[in-house]
Design a protein around this motif. Structure first.
Motif: not given
Length: 176
Positions: A119-123, A142-148
């Motif tokens: 989900s960190t890749y968006g679409s 997704a934001f929480s995973k991307l931030a980590f």
């Protein structure tokens, strides 16, 4: 020496514990939040050494309870509900908790393998590679995973033990 599996009562975590059991590994500390009564069922046929509530686990590692006793931490624990829109809750569970476990591992040179997310890749319209050009968060999960993931990339040069983020796409099967 113990393997720690966070999120052990979840779909991925329970299957990971079973895979370790199939390899003869039973010195496993299962960490999770069993507030939802039916989650325990995923651990019934698992051979574990101990179960620890997720908050008790953080308290214990911060107090030095497991110093020198951990082979690796397999961090699968997270709020994976993509419909959860309480960003503060999501960041506490998926970001701050993960940072606490990561820093314990870095301090004690314990391998840290963690669940990231596709989900960190968006679409995905820009591809599926780490880096700002391909990353986009479409919801709080997704934001929480991307931030980590980005945090891990910042501190990775300081690491003296293995750190691996696994980008799960859609996972499903028995016990999900």
């Amino acid at each position: 020496m113990y393997y720690i599996v966070t999120g052990a009562a979840g779909f991925v975590g329970a299957n990971l514990v079973k895979a370790l059991n199939e390899r003869g590994i039973t010195r496993i500390i299962a960490v999770d939040n069993l507030t939802k009564a039916d989650k325990f069922k995923n651990l019934i046929d698992c051979d574990i050494a101990d179960y620890v509530d997720k908050q008790d686990f953080i308290d214990r590692i911060q107090a030095g309870h497991y110093d020198g006793e951990i082979e690796a931490i397999l961090h699968e624990g997270a709020c994976s509900d993509t419909m959860e829109y309480d960003v503060n809750f999501m960041m506490h569970v998926n970001y701050e908790y993960s940072k606490s476990v990561l820093h314990f591992c870095m301090q004690h040179r314990v391998p840290f393998l963690y669940a990231s997310s596709a989900s960190t890749y968006g679409s995905g319209k820009h591809g599926f590679r780490e880096g700002d050009e391909c990353e986009d968060a479409l919801n709080p999960y997704a934001f929480s995973k991307l931030a980590f993931d980005r945090y891990v990339r910042q501190v990775l040069p300081e690491a003296h033990s293995q750190i691996v983020g696994l980008k799960y796409f859609n996972v499903y099967g028995p016990q999900e």
